[in-house]
Design an enzyme around this catalytic site. Sequence first.
Site, PDB file in Angstrom:
ATOM      1  N   HIS A 218      48.374  46.542  45.372  1.00 42.74           N
ATOM      2  CA  HIS A 218      48.400  46.332  43.920  1.00 42.74           C
ATOM      3  C   HIS A 218      48.498  47.682  43.212  1.00 42.74           C
ATOM      4  CE1 HIS A 218      44.106  46.946  44.655  1.00 42.74           C
ATOM      5  NE2 HIS A 218      43.851  47.012  43.367  1.00 42.74           N
TER       6      HIS A 218
ATOM      7  N   HIS B 209      46.610  49.390  40.989  1.00 45.51           N
ATOM      8  CA  HIS B 209      45.503  50.246  40.523  1.00 45.51           C
ATOM      9  C   HIS B 209      45.605  51.668  41.095  1.00 45.51           C
ATOM     10  CE1 HIS B 209      42.714  46.656  39.339  1.00 45.51           C
ATOM     11  NE2 HIS B 209      43.525  47.014  38.358  1.00 45.51           N
TER      12      HIS B 209
ATOM     13  N   ASP C 159      43.663  53.769  42.314  1.00 43.90           N
ATOM     14  CA  ASP C 159      43.010  54.154  43.575  1.00 43.90           C
ATOM     15  C   ASP C 159      43.704  53.533  44.793  1.00 43.90           C
ATOM     16  OD1 ASP C 159      41.936  51.699  42.494  1.00 43.90           O
ATOM     17  OD2 ASP C 159      40.372  51.766  44.036  1.00 43.90           O
ATOM     18  N   HIS C 160      44.846  52.899  44.558  1.00 45.43           N
ATOM     19  CA  HIS C 160      45.632  52.342  45.670  1.00 45.43           C
ATOM     20  C   HIS C 160      47.047  52.928  45.730  1.00 45.43           C
ATOM     21  CE1 HIS C 160      42.550  49.257  46.644  1.00 45.43           C
ATOM     22  NE2 HIS C 160      42.193  49.611  45.422  1.00 45.43           N
TER      23      HIS C 160
ATOM     24  N   HIS D  29      42.424  39.520  41.148  1.00 48.03           N
ATOM     25  CA  HIS D  29      41.988  40.888  40.825  1.00 48.03           C
ATOM     26  C   HIS D  29      43.008  41.519  39.881  1.00 48.03           C
ATOM     27  CE1 HIS D  29      40.159  44.808  41.438  1.00 48.03           C
ATOM     28  NE2 HIS D  29      41.314  45.311  41.815  1.00 48.03           N
TER      29      HIS D  29
ATOM     30  N   ASP E 284      42.027  44.752  47.252  1.00 50.38           N
ATOM     31  CA  ASP E 284      40.813  44.480  46.479  1.00 50.38           C
ATOM     32  C   ASP E 284      40.637  42.986  46.207  1.00 50.38           C
ATOM     33  OD1 ASP E 284      40.399  47.181  46.432  1.00 50.38           O
ATOM     34  OD2 ASP E 284      40.681  47.435  44.272  1.00 50.38           O
TER      35      ASP E 284
ATOM     36  N   HIS F  23      38.004  48.872  50.068  1.00 51.72           N
ATOM     37  CA  HIS F  23      36.825  49.709  49.752  1.00 51.72           C
ATOM     38  C   HIS F  23      35.688  49.500  50.749  1.00 51.72           C
ATOM     39  CE1 HIS F  23      37.912  51.036  45.591  1.00 51.72           C
ATOM     40  NE2 HIS F  23      38.672  49.941  45.634  1.00 51.72           N
TER      41      HIS F  23
HETATM   42 FE    FE Z   1      40.390  49.508  44.344  1.00 48.70          FE
HETATM   43 ZN    ZN Z   2      41.893  47.428  42.434  1.00 46.81          ZN
END
Ligand code: FE
Ligand code: ZN
Length: 239
Positions: free
Chosen positions: A54, A56, A58-59, A112, A131, A169
């Site tokens: 996805h 985001h 942090d990905h 999400h 996530d 995570h």
């Molecule tokens: Fe994440």
């Molecule tokens: Zn995420």
Amino acid sequence: MRIEIIKCLEDNFSYLLIDEEKNSACVIDPSEAAPIVNYIEKFNINLEFILNTHHHFDHIGGNKELKKKYNSKVIGFKKDENRIPEIDITLDDKEIWKKNKFEAKIYHIPGHTSGHICYHFFNQNILFTGDTLFSLGCGRIFEGTYDQMFSSLQLFKSFPENTKIYCGHEYTLKNSEFCIEHDKNNSALIKKIKSIKKKLEKGLPTVPSTIKEELDCNIFLRSKDVESFSKLRDLKDNF
Ligand code: FE
Ligand code: ZN
């Protein structure tokens, strides 16, 4: 085929799926470039593909730098092509992507985010869940509805029980505290908590989990209907 777990940022997992014959790899959700670069340069690996679950930060944080450095192709969900940086190959729900030894089926699992997907490498029976499904938890509902997240979670019940789960995570311990509060007498959960604490004490990641362990222990997967799921999800947001 081998998986290397790369810890990124605070508590993110990126993964390298390595074809050892060709010494080439896919990276799944590179949060940042540096830890990936360190590993692949050390072992002289050819980073061919960047797979995102996805959009985001942090990905996808490492997409641009990794692509620039290694000329890797970026892969993501078709309807998210405008927010996955540097995307080259777009995939749709239930599409199979195959390149050399890498072969995965993609599933759209909104909740999400509206464009979240997971990658099932069915030959190795491993699943990258981003996530959406965490070990002993599930992602926060940012863009979707409770119904969407609930039905996305139902999909995981259809995979073979020995499917290995690699999530986005290291939230497992915190998630376990929530599960046990609402499922005190679950002996499988009690056993799993012991094993994750052992791993963490040794500095090891708690992934991979399996579908079987999540079916037995993950309170969100165990929710019978969307009402009870939604209640738990709300409680977890403030846990
Ligand atoms: Fe994440
Ligand atoms: Zn995420």
